[in-house]
Scaffold this motif. Structure first.
Motif, PDB file in Angstrom:
ATOM      1  N   ARG A 210     -31.742   9.314 -53.462  1.00 39.63           N
ATOM      2  CA  ARG A 210     -30.574  10.130 -53.749  1.00 39.63           C
ATOM      3  C   ARG A 210     -30.109  10.853 -52.495  1.00 39.63           C
ATOM      4  NH1 ARG A 210     -27.689   9.108 -58.353  1.00 39.63           N
ATOM      5  NH2 ARG A 210     -28.955   9.238 -60.234  1.00 39.63           N
ATOM      6  N   PRO A 211     -28.805  11.004 -52.305  1.00 42.58           N
ATOM      7  CA  PRO A 211     -28.322  11.756 -51.147  1.00 42.58           C
ATOM      8  C   PRO A 211     -28.705  13.225 -51.251  1.00 42.58           C
ATOM      9  CG  PRO A 211     -26.506  11.220 -52.629  1.00 42.58           C
ATOM     10  CD  PRO A 211     -27.701  10.477 -53.134  1.00 42.58           C
ATOM     11  N   LYS A 212     -28.841  13.867 -50.093  1.00 45.79           N
ATOM     12  CA  LYS A 212     -29.193  15.283 -50.023  1.00 45.79           C
ATOM     13  C   LYS A 212     -27.991  16.062 -49.512  1.00 45.79           C
ATOM     14  CE  LYS A 212     -32.626  14.513 -47.189  1.00 45.79           C
ATOM     15  NZ  LYS A 212     -32.683  13.057 -47.144  1.00 45.79           N
ATOM     16  N   GLY A 431     -30.387  23.847 -43.978  1.00 40.60           N
ATOM     17  CA  GLY A 431     -31.297  23.042 -44.786  1.00 40.60           C
ATOM     18  C   GLY A 431     -30.541  22.234 -45.811  1.00 40.60           C
ATOM     19  N   TYR A 432     -31.288  21.688 -46.780  1.00 38.85           N
ATOM     20  CA  TYR A 432     -30.708  20.889 -47.846  1.00 38.85           C
ATOM     21  C   TYR A 432     -30.615  21.707 -49.136  1.00 38.85           C
ATOM     22  CZ  TYR A 432     -31.677  16.916 -44.775  1.00 38.85           C
ATOM     23  OH  TYR A 432     -31.715  16.056 -43.709  1.00 38.85           O
ATOM     24  N   TRP A 433     -29.547  21.501 -49.871  1.00 43.91           N
ATOM     25  CA  TRP A 433     -29.275  22.249 -51.093  1.00 43.91           C
ATOM     26  C   TRP A 433     -30.395  22.014 -52.119  1.00 43.91           C
ATOM     27  CZ3 TRP A 433     -25.889  25.946 -52.286  1.00 43.91           C
ATOM     28  CH2 TRP A 433     -25.657  26.245 -53.627  1.00 43.91           C
ATOM     29  N   ASN A 434     -31.081  23.092 -52.474  1.00 45.91           N
ATOM     30  CA  ASN A 434     -32.136  23.055 -53.490  1.00 45.91           C
ATOM     31  C   ASN A 434     -33.230  22.027 -53.175  1.00 45.91           C
ATOM     32  OD1 ASN A 434     -30.929  25.056 -55.021  1.00 45.91           O
ATOM     33  ND2 ASN A 434     -29.802  23.614 -56.314  1.00 45.91           N
ATOM     34  N   ARG A 435     -33.504  21.816 -51.902  1.00 46.42           N
ATOM     35  CA  ARG A 435     -34.551  20.866 -51.496  1.00 46.42           C
ATOM     36  C   ARG A 435     -35.486  21.534 -50.484  1.00 46.42           C
ATOM     37  NH1 ARG A 435     -33.415  15.277 -52.165  1.00 46.42           N
ATOM     38  NH2 ARG A 435     -31.891  15.022 -53.842  1.00 46.42           N
ATOM     39  N   PRO A 436     -36.284  22.515 -50.911  1.00 46.29           N
ATOM     40  CA  PRO A 436     -37.124  23.227 -49.944  1.00 46.29           C
ATOM     41  C   PRO A 436     -38.140  22.342 -49.240  1.00 46.29           C
ATOM     42  CG  PRO A 436     -37.691  23.822 -52.217  1.00 46.29           C
ATOM     43  CD  PRO A 436     -36.421  23.064 -52.275  1.00 46.29           C
ATOM     44  N   ARG A 437     -38.745  21.391 -49.950  1.00 49.33           N
ATOM     45  CA  ARG A 437     -39.756  20.549 -49.313  1.00 49.33           C
ATOM     46  C   ARG A 437     -39.124  19.641 -48.262  1.00 49.33           C
ATOM     47  NH1 ARG A 437     -41.625  15.536 -49.905  1.00 49.33           N
ATOM     48  NH2 ARG A 437     -40.336  15.132 -51.752  1.00 49.33           N
ATOM     49  N   GLU A 438     -38.005  18.991 -48.633  1.00 50.31           N
ATOM     50  CA  GLU A 438     -37.325  18.118 -47.679  1.00 50.31           C
ATOM     51  C   GLU A 438     -36.781  18.908 -46.493  1.00 50.31           C
ATOM     52  OE1 GLU A 438     -36.973  18.009 -50.915  1.00 50.31           O
ATOM     53  OE2 GLU A 438     -36.655  15.967 -51.673  1.00 50.31           O
ATOM     54  N   SER A 439     -36.337  20.148 -46.752  1.00 53.88           N
ATOM     55  CA  SER A 439     -35.836  20.987 -45.666  1.00 53.88           C
ATOM     56  C   SER A 439     -36.949  21.319 -44.679  1.00 53.88           C
ATOM     57  CB  SER A 439     -35.230  22.276 -46.227  1.00 53.88           C
ATOM     58  OG  SER A 439     -34.111  22.003 -47.036  1.00 53.88           O
ATOM     59  N   GLU A 440     -38.110  21.644 -45.205  1.00 50.20           N
ATOM     60  CA  GLU A 440     -39.245  21.986 -44.343  1.00 50.20           C
ATOM     61  C   GLU A 440     -39.660  20.793 -43.486  1.00 50.20           C
ATOM     62  OE1 GLU A 440     -43.814  23.740 -44.783  1.00 50.20           O
ATOM     63  OE2 GLU A 440     -42.453  23.706 -46.510  1.00 50.20           O
ATOM     64  N   GLU A 441     -39.615  19.604 -44.068  1.00 50.79           N
ATOM     65  CA  GLU A 441     -40.002  18.401 -43.328  1.00 50.79           C
ATOM     66  C   GLU A 441     -38.977  18.034 -42.261  1.00 50.79           C
ATOM     67  OE1 GLU A 441     -40.380  15.495 -46.380  1.00 50.79           O
ATOM     68  OE2 GLU A 441     -42.365  16.184 -47.041  1.00 50.79           O
ATOM     69  N   ALA A 442     -37.700  18.234 -42.577  1.00 49.17           N
ATOM     70  CA  ALA A 442     -36.640  17.790 -41.658  1.00 49.17           C
ATOM     71  C   ALA A 442     -36.338  18.789 -40.558  1.00 49.17           C
ATOM     72  CB  ALA A 442     -35.362  17.493 -42.439  1.00 49.17           C
ATOM     73  N   PHE A 443     -36.671  20.083 -40.783  1.00 52.53           N
ATOM     74  CA  PHE A 443     -36.293  21.130 -39.822  1.00 52.53           C
ATOM     75  C   PHE A 443     -37.509  21.959 -39.398  1.00 52.53           C
ATOM     76  CE2 PHE A 443     -32.731  20.253 -42.656  1.00 52.53           C
ATOM     77  CZ  PHE A 443     -31.668  20.063 -41.794  1.00 52.53           C
ATOM     78  N   PRO A 444     -38.572  21.336 -38.891  1.00 50.13           N
ATOM     79  CA  PRO A 444     -39.750  22.116 -38.497  1.00 50.13           C
ATOM     80  C   PRO A 444     -39.431  23.067 -37.345  1.00 50.13           C
ATOM     81  CG  PRO A 444     -39.921  19.865 -37.690  1.00 50.13           C
ATOM     82  CD  PRO A 444     -38.731  19.915 -38.593  1.00 50.13           C
ATOM     83  N   ASP A 445     -39.705  24.351 -37.549  1.00 51.83           N
ATOM     84  CA  ASP A 445     -39.472  25.383 -36.515  1.00 51.83           C
ATOM     85  C   ASP A 445     -38.035  25.373 -36.003  1.00 51.83           C
ATOM     86  OD1 ASP A 445     -42.191  26.174 -36.580  1.00 51.83           O
ATOM     87  OD2 ASP A 445     -42.713  24.493 -35.275  1.00 51.83           O
ATOM     88  N   GLY A 446     -37.108  25.024 -36.878  1.00 52.83           N
ATOM     89  CA  GLY A 446     -35.704  25.032 -36.497  1.00 52.83           C
ATOM     90  C   GLY A 446     -35.231  23.772 -35.800  1.00 52.83           C
ATOM     91  N   TRP A 447     -36.133  22.846 -35.504  1.00 49.44           N
ATOM     92  CA  TRP A 447     -35.765  21.592 -34.840  1.00 49.44           C
ATOM     93  C   TRP A 447     -35.418  20.555 -35.907  1.00 49.44           C
ATOM     94  CZ3 TRP A 447     -35.078  20.980 -29.713  1.00 49.44           C
ATOM     95  CH2 TRP A 447     -35.665  21.901 -28.847  1.00 49.44           C
ATOM     96  N   PHE A 448     -34.210  20.013 -35.853  1.00 51.67           N
ATOM     97  CA  PHE A 448     -33.842  18.960 -36.798  1.00 51.67           C
ATOM     98  C   PHE A 448     -34.317  17.613 -36.275  1.00 51.67           C
ATOM     99  CE2 PHE A 448     -30.633  15.677 -38.037  1.00 51.67           C
ATOM    100  CZ  PHE A 448     -31.150  15.484 -39.314  1.00 51.67           C
ATOM    101  N   ARG A 449     -35.067  16.911 -37.130  1.00 54.70           N
ATOM    102  CA  ARG A 449     -35.552  15.580 -36.793  1.00 54.70           C
ATOM    103  C   ARG A 449     -34.453  14.572 -37.133  1.00 54.70           C
ATOM    104  NH1 ARG A 449     -41.608  14.485 -38.694  1.00 54.70           N
ATOM    105  NH2 ARG A 449     -41.093  12.728 -37.332  1.00 54.70           N
TER     106      ARG A 449
END
Length: 571
Positions: A210-212, A431-449
Motif C-alpha cells: 500500500r502507498p504511504k 514522516g509517514y501519515w499514521n505509520r510510526p514504525r515505517e517512519s522510524e525505519e525510513a528516517f533514522p536520526d533525521g536521515w531519509f533513506r
C-alpha cells in the motif's frame, strides 16, 4: 566569472534574502533559509501583486493572478462555511491537471487545512484506501474520478466535482458552476497555518504494498521554494549579474505589463506528484503563466510553447525525448524556451546532448533530484555544469546534508564508493501519515533513506547508479540497470528500454533488456548486445533481449514498472 562556491558565498550572507542560519530542530542540526516565506498562505498572499498577469491557462481558458486570488478567497470561505473545514482537516484533491486543481490547493492552504493530492491514475480501490487512510473530510475531484468513486461509495463524503456533464449526485456539488457563481471581491478568511503545521499528505508511488502518505509541513514546501529561487540566483550570478542585486531576492510583484516578459511554464507533471505541486507554487511565486496539460500530447506541447511563448518546461525524460526528437519540432518557433528540466527517473546522458543540439546550448538544461519524502529537490545540476557532466545529478542544495552510506550498517562511505544515498535537512518530511514504525525505519536520526544507490566524486557531485532494490547481482557481480540502459539509449534504433534482473539457476540473476524500437526490426538482439559489449564489461551485457511493440508500462509520473516487466519475462 564566479564559480558555484563563490556565488553561493556571496548570495547567502546574513544580509541577503537567501541568508542561511544554523539551527537545531527536534534535536537535529539544520541549515535553514531564515528569510523564506513562513507558510504557503504567505506565498499566496504575495501573488496578488501580479494583478492582471495570466496565472493559469487551460484549453483556451485563462485567468489572471487577480482573478485567481478572488476565486481562491471565495472557495476557501465556502469550504469553511458550508463544509466546516478547519485548520488541520484533510481535504483530498483527485483530478487531472485542470484549472480547478490549483484553485482548490490554494484554498486548502490559506485555511491551514491539509491537502491530500490523490493519483488520478489510481483504481477506485486505491482511491478509497487513501481517502480512508488520510481521514479525508471533503473530496474535490473531476468527473472521471467522481464516476469511479460514486459507484463504490454511499455518498457520505461531501464531494465537489469539476467538469460535470449533468446534475450532481447526492452529496456532490458542481465545483465548476460554483466557481462561476462567485460574484464580487472577497477577502481571505482570517487565521491560517503556522510554519510547522502539516500542509500536504502525498502518497508515494511505491510498486509494492500500500502507498504511504508522506507528510510535508509548510516549512518543507517554502524551503523547497526558496531553495529553487536561490538556485536560480546562483545561475544568474555565474552568468554575470551583480550578486548585490540578486541578494535582494526576487523582484517584488507589481503586475506591471511593462518590463521583461513574465516567465511561462508548460505544466506537464501531474499536480498530484511532488514535482508537479512544486512547479505550481514555484511558478506562481515567479509570476509565471502556467499552461496546464491534461495529458501528454507532443503536438499540443509544441504548439503551446510557441503560441504562449513559454520559457520553461519540465517533464520526465521519456516525454522530453519525444519532444526533442519529434519531426514536428522543425515547424515550430521555440525561441522563447530558456530552460528544459527533467527528472522523476534516471536521465540518459545522451538526452542532455540532444537538448544542447536543438538549441546550440542556449537552453539551460536542469536535472533536479529528489522525491516525495524530500519535498522535491535536494540535488541540482544545470546549465554548463550539466552539459559538462551529463551523467551526474549535480550538487546538493545548500541547506541539504547528503551522505552515501553502507545500506546495512549505515556507516558513511568514502568519496567514490557506491552506497545508499541519504538526505537530512529542512526539506525532509516529518514522516509517514499514521505509520510510526515505517517512519522510524525510513528516517533514522533525521536521515531519509532514499533507497537509491550512488556515489559522490571529489568535487562533491552526486551520481545515482540505480535503485537499491533494482541492482542485478549476476554471479556475485553488481550490475546497475541505469548504466546499461544509458548505453542502450545511445543506439539510434531504440525508442524505450528497461533493464531488469531475471532468475538464473547458476548465476542467481541474469541481465535482461526489454526494448521498444522506433521501427520493428530496426535492430537485432545480437546487434544490441554487441553495442553494449563494446562499452561495458561482459557480465553487464544483457543475455536476454525481449522486443515489444507496446509502450513500456509506467506509473503516473513516467517511471517504468519493472515488476511488471519481470512478470512478463517470466512467462
Amino acid at each position: 566569472m564566479l564559480d558555484r562556491t563563490q556565488a553561493l558565498a556571496e548570495l547567502t550572507g546574513p544580509e541577503s534574502a537567501y541568508a542561511i542560519e544554523e539551527v537545531v530542530h527536534d534535536g537535529i542540526p539544520w541549515r535553514v533559509l531564515s528569510k523564506a516565506p513562513p507558510t504557503l498562505r504567505a506565498v499566496f498572499e504575495g501573488l496578488i501583486g501580479y494583478g492582471g498577469r495570466d496565472a493559469l491557462v487551460y484549453q483556451g481558458e485563462r485567468i489572471s493572478y487577480a482573478e485567481q486570488h478572488r476565486l481562491v478567497a471565495h472557495l476557501a470561505r465556502h469550504l469553511a462555511d458550508e463544509y466546516g473545514v478547519r485548520r488541520g482537516d484533510r481535504v483530498a484533491v483527485a483530478m487531472r491537471n485542470r484549472i480547478e486543481w490549483p484553485l482548490a490547493f490554494w484554498a486548502i492552504q490559506v485555511l491551514g487545512a491539509i491537502a491530500v493530492p490523490l493519483n488520478a491514475w489510481w483504481t477506485v480501490d486505491e482511491l478509497r484506501y487513501a481517502l480512508a487512510d488520510s481521514g479525508t473530510t471533503v473530496l474535490i475531484c473531476d468527473d472521471e474520478r467522481a464516476d469511479l468513486i460514486r459507484a463504490r461509495t454511499d455518498g457520505a463524503m461531501p464531494t465537489l466535482v469539476a467538469g460535470l456533464d449533468g446534475p450532481p449526485a447526492a452529496g456532490e456539488a458542481d465545483l465548476t458552476a460554483l466557481l462561476r457563481g462567485f460574484i464580487g471581491e472577497c477577502a481571505l478568511p482570517d487565521g491560517g497555518p503556522e510554519p510547522f503545521d502539516d500542509a500536504t499528505v502525498i502518497y508515494t508511488s511505491g510498486t509494492t504494498g500500500r502507498p504511504k502518505g508522506a507528510v510535508a509541513t509548510h516549512h518543507n514546501h517554502t524551503t523547497n521554494l526558496h531553495t529553487m529561487e536561490l538556485t536560480r540566483a546562483v545561475a544568474l550570478a555565474r552568468a554575470g549579474l551583480p550578486t548585490a542585486e540578486l541578494a535582494k531576492g526576487p523582484a517584488a510583484p507589481d503586475g506591471s505589463p511593462t518590463g521583461p516578459p513574465a516567465p511561462g511554464s508548460l505544466q506537464v507533471y501531474p499536480f498530484f506528484h511532488v514535482a508537479g505541486l512544486s512547479g505550481l507554487y514555484i511558478g506562481a511565486a515567479q509570476g509565471a503563466k502556467l499552461c496546464l496539460m491534461h495529458h501528454w500530447d507532443t503536438a499540443t506541447a509544441l504548439e503551446l510553447i510557441e503560441t504562449e511563448r513559454l520559457s520553461a518546461a519540465n517533464m520526465v525524460p521519456t516525454l522530453l525525448r519525444r519532444l526533442v526528437e519529434s519531426p514536428l519540432r522543425a515547424g515550430r518557433d521555440l525561441s522563447s524556451l530558456t530552460s528544459l528540466g527533467m527528472g522523476g527517473s534516471p536521465v540518459p546522458p545522451d538526452l542532455v546532448a540532444l537538448v544542447g543540439g536543438m538549441s546550440g546550448n542556449t537552453i539551460v538544461p536542469l536535472n533536479a533530484y529528489g522525491m516525495t519524502e524530500t519535498t522535491c529537490v535536494v540535488v541540482v545540476n544545470s546549465g554548463d555544469d550539466y552539459y559538462e557532466h551529463p551523467d551526474s545529478v549535480g550538487h546538493p542544495v545548500p541547506v541539504a546534508d547528503l551522505r552515501v552510506a553502507d545500506p546495512l550498517t549505515g556507516e558513511e562511505l568514502p568519496t567514490g564508493r557506491t552506497g545508499e544515498i541519504r538526505v537530512r535537512g529542512p526539506h525532509v518530511v516529518r514522516g509517514y501519515w499514521n505509520r510510526p514504525r515505517e517512519s522510524e525505519e525510513a528516517f533514522p536520526d533525521g536521515w531519509f533513506r532514499t533507497g537509491d544507490l550512488g556515489y559522490v566524486d571529489a568535487d562533491g557531485r552526486l551520481y545515482v547508479v540505480d535503485r537499491l532494490k533494482d541492482v542485478i547481482i549476476r554471479g556475485g557481480e553488481n550490475v546497475y540497470s541505469a548504466e546499461v540502459e544509458a548505453i542502450l539509449f545511445e543506439h539510434p534504433a531504440i525508442s524505450e528500454v528497461a533493464v531488469v534482473g531475471v532468475p538464473h539457476h547458476d548465476l542467481g540473476e541474469e541481465v535482461a533488456a526489454v526494448v521498444r524500437l522506433h521501427a520493428p526490426g530496426a535492430a537485432s538482439a545480437a546487434e544490441l548486445r554487441g553495442h553494449v559489449a563494446r562499452r561495458l564489461a561482459a557480465f553487464k551485457v544483457p543475455t536476454l533481449v525481449r522486443f515489444t511493440e507496446r509502450a513500456l508500462p509506467r506509473n503516473a509520473v513516467g517511471k517504468v514498472l519493472k515488476r511488471e516487466l519481470r512478470d512478463m519475462l517470466a512467462l
